[in-house]
Every structure is written in structure tokens, then in C-alpha cells.
Write a protein that holds these residues in place. Structure first.
Motif, PDB file in Angstrom:
ATOM      1  N   LEU A 174       0.827  -1.204   0.000  1.00 57.34           N
ATOM      2  CA  LEU A 174       0.000   0.000   0.000  1.00 57.34           C
ATOM      3  C   LEU A 174       0.863   1.256   0.000  1.00 57.34           C
ATOM      4  N   LEU A 175       1.954   1.223   0.797  1.00 60.53           N
ATOM      5  CA  LEU A 175       2.856   2.376   0.837  1.00 60.53           C
ATOM      6  C   LEU A 175       3.527   2.581  -0.522  1.00 60.53           C
ATOM      7  N   THR A 208       2.745  -0.003 -13.330  1.00 61.34           N
ATOM      8  CA  THR A 208       1.572  -0.437 -12.569  1.00 61.34           C
ATOM      9  C   THR A 208       0.927  -1.682 -13.161  1.00 61.34           C
ATOM     10  N   SER A 209       0.771  -1.705 -14.491  1.00 62.33           N
ATOM     11  CA  SER A 209       0.028  -2.796 -15.127  1.00 62.33           C
ATOM     12  C   SER A 209       0.921  -3.926 -15.622  1.00 62.33           C
ATOM     13  N   THR A 267     -16.124   4.743 -15.639  1.00 59.12           N
ATOM     14  CA  THR A 267     -15.463   3.796 -14.739  1.00 59.12           C
ATOM     15  C   THR A 267     -14.631   2.816 -15.556  1.00 59.12           C
ATOM     16  N   ALA A 268     -13.468   2.424 -15.015  1.00 62.65           N
ATOM     17  CA  ALA A 268     -12.586   1.484 -15.713  1.00 62.65           C
ATOM     18  C   ALA A 268     -13.272   0.119 -15.882  1.00 62.65           C
ATOM     19  N   ILE A 269     -12.976  -0.532 -17.016  1.00 62.47           N
ATOM     20  CA  ILE A 269     -13.549  -1.849 -17.314  1.00 62.47           C
ATOM     21  C   ILE A 269     -12.406  -2.806 -17.651  1.00 62.47           C
ATOM     22  N   ALA A 270     -12.311  -3.907 -16.899  1.00 60.71           N
ATOM     23  CA  ALA A 270     -11.286  -4.924 -17.148  1.00 60.71           C
ATOM     24  C   ALA A 270     -11.952  -6.162 -17.726  1.00 60.71           C
ATOM     25  N   ILE A 271     -11.384  -6.701 -18.825  1.00 63.35           N
ATOM     26  CA  ILE A 271     -11.947  -7.882 -19.487  1.00 63.35           C
ATOM     27  C   ILE A 271     -10.832  -8.907 -19.659  1.00 63.35           C
ATOM     28  N   GLU A 272     -10.999 -10.082 -19.012  1.00 69.15           N
ATOM     29  CA  GLU A 272      -9.968 -11.126 -19.081  1.00 69.15           C
ATOM     30  C   GLU A 272      -9.948 -11.791 -20.449  1.00 69.15           C
ATOM     31  N   ASP A 273     -11.136 -12.078 -20.998  1.00 72.11           N
ATOM     32  CA  ASP A 273     -11.235 -12.743 -22.310  1.00 72.11           C
ATOM     33  C   ASP A 273     -12.157 -11.900 -23.191  1.00 72.11           C
ATOM     34  N   VAL A 274     -11.568 -11.147 -24.124  1.00 78.80           N
ATOM     35  CA  VAL A 274     -12.373 -10.217 -24.924  1.00 78.80           C
ATOM     36  C   VAL A 274     -13.380 -10.940 -25.813  1.00 78.80           C
ATOM     37  N   PHE A 319      -6.425  -8.706 -14.697  1.00 83.86           N
ATOM     38  CA  PHE A 319      -6.049  -7.446 -14.060  1.00 83.86           C
ATOM     39  C   PHE A 319      -6.615  -7.455 -12.640  1.00 83.86           C
ATOM     40  N   THR A 320      -5.722  -7.378 -11.637  1.00 82.67           N
ATOM     41  CA  THR A 320      -6.190  -7.401 -10.250  1.00 82.67           C
ATOM     42  C   THR A 320      -6.889  -6.092  -9.908  1.00 82.67           C
ATOM     43  N   GLN A 321      -7.687  -6.132  -8.851  1.00 81.84           N
ATOM     44  CA  GLN A 321      -8.399  -4.929  -8.419  1.00 81.84           C
ATOM     45  C   GLN A 321      -7.420  -3.835  -8.036  1.00 81.84           C
ATOM     46  N   SER A 322      -6.317  -4.228  -7.414  1.00 86.15           N
ATOM     47  CA  SER A 322      -5.303  -3.243  -7.023  1.00 86.15           C
ATOM     48  C   SER A 322      -4.703  -2.564  -8.257  1.00 86.15           C
ATOM     49  N   GLU A 323      -4.405  -3.364  -9.301  1.00 91.50           N
ATOM     50  CA  GLU A 323      -3.867  -2.803 -10.548  1.00 91.50           C
ATOM     51  C   GLU A 323      -4.867  -1.844 -11.195  1.00 91.50           C
TER      52      GLU A 323
END
Length: 599
Positions: A174-175, A208-209, A267-274, A319-323
């Protein structure tokens, strides 16, 4: 267990617990745990530690003297009933004779010639973090209840240490995340050009990603479509990327559900399998080989003006929630910086275009100087004329407002009173500005005469203070007078009052709340000296030479015509005097005018 053995075991457990709590690396703790069970507690040939994986299996992590590489071994609970029972019951399981218990996976029993086995769950944060298996190689293991109890106690101590390390690692993460975001914000705040902003954005988004393929699209609200803008990629050049879009990839939000959702939700949208998701443009994904995608909106002042696409080419990824959250935060600060840089580039282009036009026009100016001088005279005449013409209707409007304020035509309600007060202030300001223009025109044309009379300067100063008092009190400023000129002086009372009001008004504007303004007057060498001191913001050195120039304002954000000091200078000079100032930025200003004392 006799008393001696119990004390020895307790001492051994205490020593190992102290050792395990002195370590801050997970691998060190796990290795100590394995070695201690093998050599100090159970005296077993083989001890292995297996860590839980995201898919629910347990992978070998470390052991003491394994005949195989433990990192290649997996425990699958659905195939290994012994491990399944340990996980389900969350307790130690012991099989004295594996030939009589078929729960363990046969392949591993054969591989390591296990005749008896002890399995221990390592529970961290209410989850089975790992499994410890204790056994001998090719012989039964003679392990006592006391040893099992010591193993259980030691594993519990290790669980606490592991939990502390995980908590520490989470805090560190977190830091690090906060520091990364702070670094990104600082770097972007110093990025003035579009290239600097984009370079900084790509740099931090890559960190980050973990992706090397990042594209930015700009949104045209009128056309309701996104267009490719800039790309950072190891798979395509920016020209190839834009070229493929020109060949038929349309990102109109009325047709593309993914970009439509970005615009609507911001809002950001993450898609594992497009291809398993109906929202993306599958044809575009195939064109670029996109397997997974993170799409982040660029929002500034509540409006979306673009989107960042972070893609995975060729293989799917999660993509993890943190990423996602950190990429969104970086995109948010990028949006402001990029929006400002785009606007600055637009302004710069406009300025360059205008500069080119002005340069062309400048060649024509040399032959127009005399004509401009004539036009300047006409301007002064026009100002004088229009000022005269404006005063009559303005005075009439002011009279009408006064009638309404006095209630002659009926009592006003609070809303009407507020509107009338606003109108009154606006008309007074307009009348003052018209008078300034008229005075300036007269002074410029030489049609100005002074109404000289014998005046005590103390009276003029008192009148100026009385007029300025409401503005000074409003800013809670301190006004100090030091008047030491008690003798009549021949001057135009109203014009010197006008000069004093101009100087006091400037001091009031440029002095902060609770600041100090000082008025001094004294006689020196048969001349009257009047000074207005303040501890305000001062006048920047590069602007001081323009301070008495007509229409010049030190701060364009404040209201005024820019004629006050120019008129004051001419009025003082008409009296045969002179005016000047001393100023230091952030410390204050002293305006001083000197008038001859005429008998």
C-alpha cells in the motif's frame, strides 16, 4: 513424556519460536519451520511445505532433503483425499500405516516410499495457507502424541509469524502504491508539453500494469466517437495502429458497447477474455491480437475526453483490483495534465498564427504612424464626447435607482432591494469609469483647468479616509495617519482628493486582509509631501517602469480602467509637482507626491 523431556521440548519450542519471530522473510520462516520439524521435533527423514495457489491446488515450496525438486510437486485436494480431509477439517491427520489407508495420492506414496505420514494444516488469516507433510523414506515413522502436539504448537507460532509478514507486505504494498501515485502526480504536474505528459503517463502505467501496449483515444462528443491519438507499444508502431483504424475500425459509441459503457459510467472496465465478452469490438481485437483489455476513462471537470486502453496481446491475463484502481488513479491525474497540455498547444498554435499575422501587419505600420497619431487625437475627442454623452443617461439611471431605493414609488421587497443595490453599485462604478475617461481625455487634449483654492491638506486627507473607510474595514486593515503639515496650501481640492483616493484604493486592493496602510504628510524644503505606505504584495520589478502608463494594470484580474495612476501623475504635474514610488515585491509599496507651496 517425563518432566525432563517436557522441559527440553518446551525449551526447544521457545528457542525455535524466538528464531522464527526474528525473521522477516517468508521463505526463511518456512525453511526454519521445515528444518525444525525434521531435525528437532519429529526427527523425520522428509518434511515438505506446500503453499496454496490461486486455483486451489497446493504447490511444493520448500523441504529438508527431498529426493525430487519439491517445487515440481502439486497437491490436488480433489485427487488426494488425505489432503482434502486436512483442509476440510482444518486439523492434523496422521496415518501410521499407508498400506492400510488409501486416502493419500498413490503416486506420491510410491515416489517417496512413504509408509507412514503426518499432515499439518498451516492456517493464516482463517484460511489454509499451506500444508506440511512429515514422513520417513522407506520405513515407518515412529511419532508420538507429544511430538504431534509440539509440531502443532510450533506450526501455530509459525502461522502467527506468517500472518505478520503478510500484513507487513500488504502495508508495504500500500505504501509503495501511494508512493508510486505520488511520484506520478509530481511528475505529471511538472510535465508541460504533450510529449512529456504522455511519456510520464506511459512510464507509470507500464510500472503499474506490467503491460507494454498502451493506447490513448480521444473522444469527440459531437461525433460521438473515439479516435486513436497516441500509442506506446512493442507490437505496433503508432502509424500502423492509426492506419488499421483508418482502414475500417470504427469506435462510435452508438455501435461499440464497450466504449459506450465507458462514456456512460466513467469507470474502468477490465476484461480477461475479450472474445467471451459481448461488449468489445471483436473484429478490432482480432486485428491487433488482443486477448485481454483494461479500458480506463480520461475524465476532467466531470467530462470524459478520452480513454486509455491497456491490452494484452496473444495471451489472456487477469487485471487485479489493485492494478485497476492504481491505473485509474494515474489516468485521473494524467487526464488533467493532458487536458491542460492539449489546451496549451491549441493556444500556442493560435498565438503563433496570430503572431504571424501581426508580423505581416507590422510591415504596414511604418507608413501609418502619422495616421495613427491623428486617429489617437480623434480617439481622445471621441472619449471626451462619448463620456459627456454617457454621463447624462447614467445620471438619469442613477436618479431613477435613488427614487426606487427611497421608496418613493412604493416599498420594495427584499429581492427587488437586492437587485436595486446591485444596479446602484454597477451604475456608480460605470459613472466613475466614465469620469476617469473624461478626465483623461481632457488631460490628453490640454483642455483641463485646475480650480485652485487655499486648502488645509489635513482636511483633504480626512475626507479621503472617510470615503475609503468601508473598504478598509471590509478587509480588516489598519489605517494609520501621521499628518504634520498644518498650513494652507494652494491646490485643486477635488483633484488632490482624487489622487489620494486613487493611491488609497490601490493600497486597499493590493494589501491583504489585516494589513497596514499608513498616510503621512509633512513639509520639506517649502514643499508639501504626501506619502501612502502599505505592506501589500508590492509591484514586480519588471512591471514598475509601466506603472504610470495609461491603461496598464499590474493585476488584470482586478477591476478598473488602468487610468488611475496615469491620471494621478498628470494631475500632480498640473500642480507643478511630481509623483513617484518605491516598491519591493512581497514587502509593500510607498507612493509619494510632492506639491510646491504657493503663496
Amino acid at each position: 513424556m517425563n518432566m525432563y523431556n517436557a522441559l527440553a521440548s518446551s525449551k526447544k519450542l521457545f528457542q525455535m519460536t524466538r528464531l522464527i519471530n526474528s525473521k522477516f522473510e517468508l521463505n526463511e520462516i518456512l525453511q526454519i519451520l521445515v528444518d525444525a520439524i525434521a531435525s528437532e521435533i519429529a526427527g523425520a527423514d522428509l518434511v515438505g511445505f506446500f503453499i496454496k495457489q490461486p486455483d486451489g491446488t497446493y504447490r511444493g515450496h520448500c523441504g529438508n532433503k527431498m529426493p525430487v525438486d519439491i517445487r515440481e510437486l502439486y497437491i490436488r485436494p480433489e485427487e488426494d483425499q488425505f489432503a482434502n480431509d486436512i483442509i476440510r477439517h482444518r486439523r492434523i491427520e496422521y496415518i501410521p500405516d499407508t498400506s492400510k489407508d488409501n486416502r493419500p495420492e498413490p503416486g506420491k506414496i510410491e515416489l517417496m516410499k512413504i509408509m507412514s505420514i503426518l499432515g499439518v494444516p498451516v492456517i493464516v488469516d482463517d484460511d489454509v495457507f499451506g500444508l506440511v507433510f512429515v514422513h520417513d523414506f522407506g520405513k515407518p515413522m515412529n511419532i508420538t502424541e507429544e511430538q504431534i502436539e509440539v509440531i502443532e504448537a510450533f506450526v501455530n507460532m509459525a502461522s502467527v509469524a506468517i500472518s505478520n509478514i503478510k500484513m507487513f507486505e500488504k502495508t508495504q504494498m500500500l505504501l509503495q502504491r501511494e508512493q508510486l501515485l505520488l511520484d506520478a502526480t509530481n511528475a505529471l504536474s511538472k510535465s508541460l508539453s504533450i510529449n512529456d505528459v504522455l511519456t510520464t503517463c506511459y512510464n507509470f502505467l507500464r510500472k503499474t500494469s506490467g503491460s507494454e501496449d498502451i493506447g490513448i483515444h480521444l473522444y469527440n462528443e459531437k461525433e460521438r466517437a473515439f479516435t486513436p491519438y497516441r500509442l506506446s507499444s512493442t507490437h505496433f508502431t503508432e502509424e500502423e495502429w492509426k492506419g488499421k483504424h483508418r482502414q475500417g475500425i470504427r469506435l462510435k459509441i452508438d455501435e461499440d458497447k464497450l466504449f459506450q459503457e465507458i462514456v456512460e459510467t466513467k469507470t474502468a472496465i477490465a476484461i480477461e477474455d475479450v472474445y467471451a465478452d459481448p461488449r468489445p469490438n471483436h473484429a478490432a481485437c482480432r486485428t491487433f491480437g488482443i486477448a485481454s483489455m483494461l479500458l480506463i476513462p480520461l475524465v476532467t471537470k466531470g467530462q470524459i475526453f478520452g480513454a486509455v486502453a491497456i491490452i494484452s496481446v496473444g495471451q489472456k491475463r487477469v487485471f487485479t483490483q489493485s492494478e485497476i484502481e492504481l491505473c485509474q488513479s494515474i489516468a485521473d491525474v494524467t487526464a488533467t495534465a493532458l487536458s491542460n497540455a492539449l489546451y496549451a498547444e491549441y493556444l500556442d498554435a493560435a498565438v503563433k498564427e496570430r503572431t504571424a499575422e501581426l508580423q505581416q501587419a507590422n510591415f504596414k505600420l511604418e507608413g501609418l504612424v502619422k495616421e495613427l497619431e491623428h486617429l489617437n487625437q480623434m480617439k481622445n475627442d471621441f472619449i471626451a464626447s462619448i463620456s459627456h454623452e454617457l454621463r447624462t443617461p447614467i445620471t438619469a439611471i442613477k436618479g431613477t435607482i435613488d427614487i426606487f431605493k427611497k421608496g418613493i414609488v412604493g416599498k420594495l421587497n427584499p429581492a427587488q432591494e437586492e437587485l436595486i443595490d446591485m444596479s446602484d453599485k454597477a451604475v456608480r462604478r460605470l459613472l466613475n469609469q466614465v469620469n476617469e475617461f473624461l478626465d483623461f481625455a481632457k488631460l490628453e487634449n490640454g483642455n483641463f483647468e485646475l480650480a485652485l483654492e487655499k486648502v488645509n491638506i489635513q482636511e483633504v486627507i480626512k475626507e479621503a479616509i472617510h470615503i475609503m473607510e468601508p473598504l478598509i474595514e471590509k478587509k480588516k486593515q489598519t489605517l494609520i495617519t501621521e499628518v504634520d503639515a498644518d498650513r494652507p496650501v494652494t491646490l485643486d481640492r477635488q483633484r488632490i482628493l482624487q489622487v489620494l483616493l486613487n493611491l488609497l484604493s490601490n493600497s486597499n486592493k493590493f494589501t491583504p486582509e489585516q494589513g497596514t496602510i499608513r498616510i503621512k504628510s509633512f513639509v520639506e524644503n517649502s514643499r508639501l509631501v504626501v506619502e501612502v505606505h502599505d505592506n501589500g504584495i508590492g509591484i514586480p520589478e519588471d512591471k514598475q517602469k509601466y506603472i504610470f502608463t495609461k491603461f496598464f494594470q499590474v493585476n488584470n484580474q482586478l477591476s478598473g480602467t488602468g487610468l488611475g495612476l496615469a491620471i494621478s501623475k498628470k494631475l500632480v504635474e498640473h500642480h507643478g509637482g511630481e509623483i513617484g514610488f518605491e516598491s519591493e515585491e512581497d514587502k509593500g509599496t510607498i507612493f509619494r507626491f510632492v506639491l510646491p507651496i504657493k503663496e
